[in-house]
Scaffold this active site. Structure first.
Site, PDB file in Angstrom:
ATOM      1  N   THR A 155       0.819  -1.212   0.000  1.00 48.65           N
ATOM      2  CA  THR A 155       0.000   0.000   0.000  1.00 48.65           C
ATOM      3  C   THR A 155       0.848   1.256   0.000  1.00 48.65           C
ATOM      4  O   THR A 155       0.483   2.270  -0.597  1.00 48.65           O
ATOM      5  CB  THR A 155      -0.945  -0.008   1.219  1.00 48.65           C
ATOM      6  OG1 THR A 155      -1.800  -1.147   1.138  1.00 48.65           O
ATOM      7  CG2 THR A 155      -1.801   1.243   1.276  1.00 48.65           C
ATOM      8  N   THR A 192       1.364  -4.492   4.270  1.00 54.87           N
ATOM      9  CA  THR A 192       1.115  -4.766   5.690  1.00 54.87           C
ATOM     10  C   THR A 192       0.431  -6.105   5.939  1.00 54.87           C
ATOM     11  O   THR A 192       0.458  -6.589   7.069  1.00 54.87           O
ATOM     12  CB  THR A 192       0.252  -3.646   6.310  1.00 54.87           C
ATOM     13  OG1 THR A 192      -0.989  -3.555   5.604  1.00 54.87           O
ATOM     14  CG2 THR A 192       0.973  -2.315   6.256  1.00 54.87           C
TER      15      THR A 192
END
Length: 333
Positions: free
Chosen positions: A15, A98
């Protein structure tokens, strides 16, 4: 002469590298198909932290849900090469998705042999989102990697102004910025505007002082995770036995117990020479080496969550099949 400290930045995607379709694209940004490389991620900052010279390292983007041994071996090799080839390197930052960051961090903590600090960083919002955390997280990760106090702490994870140890940290929320937490023992320190402030050091062994060696390792022993629930009849465990798993981790009821049928299946696994580690589905807390575990030749995960217990068991099985040796490894790491 210069007083700048040299830090390498390896950009693997995630991300933090993603470019959404607009400032409010906070969920479907991956579908946009645009990803920044390491230089592009560094370009999110108005400038690098004062006194830090950043060396960007090209790396093929990795989906954090697709990362496994080959990708981890490549990262280990890249870190080795950087320390060998870049003069005066004081630290390494790896930008990463993540979703599996805690597993990559822990695996690297168990296998890296470099002595410079290695810091994993990501973000919860894409790089071009309104109030994206990507830039500030990267800024802080570079500062942590360059900080002399980061030496000797093993692999670190930095997000949301917090510094966590690879062994202890886990992702606890899907979208919230404070997603990463170390539930049992807490964070190591904070990234404040004026300083990197540490308050504790990890005790368990980590990089570079571990016994695990990736040289010549082409695959990891198969280890599955079975999740305890009311009414569990052990069918998943028996499927793992049939699939030829060498290890099973149980995400057991807290503090480390099972249904009667699960326990019967686990005994079958042990009889088939499959090593069984008992973790918990609770999200925090340790599993003790109690009477039931000992009499059934089961291994306590201590406070490792199931996904990390799986990695440690797999690496342990590359070195030994001895029950007591594997127990020692779980106490050590």
């Amino acid at each position: 002469m210069t007083d700048s400290r040299k830090v390498a930045l390896i950009g693997t995607g995630g991300t933090i590298s993603a470019v959404g379709s607009g400032p409010y694209d906070l969920i479907d940004y991956d579908a946009n198909g645009q990803m920044l490389d390491a230089a592009g991620v560094l370009g999110l900052l108005p400038r690098a932290p004062l006194g830090i010279d950043v060396v960007t390292v090209p790396h093929e983007p990795i989906s954090s849900t697709g990362v496994y041994l080959n990708e981890w071996k490549q990262l280990v090799s890249t870190c080795d090469e950087l320390v060998r080839d870049v003069p005066d390197l004081v630290g390494i930052v790896i930008s990463h998705g993540t979703a599996s960051m805690e597993e990559t961090a822990y695996f690297l903590n168990l296998t890296l042999k470099v002595r410079v600090p290695v810091v994993l960083v990501g973000s919860q919002r894409p790089s071009n989102a309104l109030s994206s955390d990507a830039g500030l997280n990267l800024y802080n990760a570079l500062r942590v990697a360059a900080d002399p106090d980061s030496w000797g702490l093993g692999v670190l994870v930095v997000l949301n102004d917090e510094i966590h140890a690879a062994r202890d940290v886990t992702k606890t929320s899907t979208y919230r910025l404070q997603t990463f937490s170390s539930p049992d023992v807490g964070l190591l320190g904070h990234c404040d505007g004026d300083t990197i402030a540490y308050y504790r050091h990890p005790v368990r062994l980590g990089a570079p002082n571990t016994e695990f060696d990736l040289a010549g390792l082409d695959s990891l022993p198969k280890v599955g995770i079975s999740y305890s629930h009311t009414g569990s009849d052990g069918c998943v465990i028996r499927a793992f036995i049939a699939a030829g798993m060498r290890g099973i981790v149980v995400a057991a009821f807290a503090p480390g117990c099972f249904t009667r049928d699960e326990l019967a299946a686990l005994r079958e696994a042990v009889d088939a020479d499959i090593k069984v580690v008992v973790s918990t589905r609770a999200g925090s807390g340790r599993v003790g080496d109690g009477v039931e575990l000992r009499k059934n030749s089961l291994i306590a995960a201590d406070n490792l969550n199931p996904q990390k217990a799986r990695l440690l068991l797999a690496l342990a099985l590359t070195r030994t099949a001895d029950l007591n040796e594997i127990k020692r490894i779980f106490v050590t790491y």
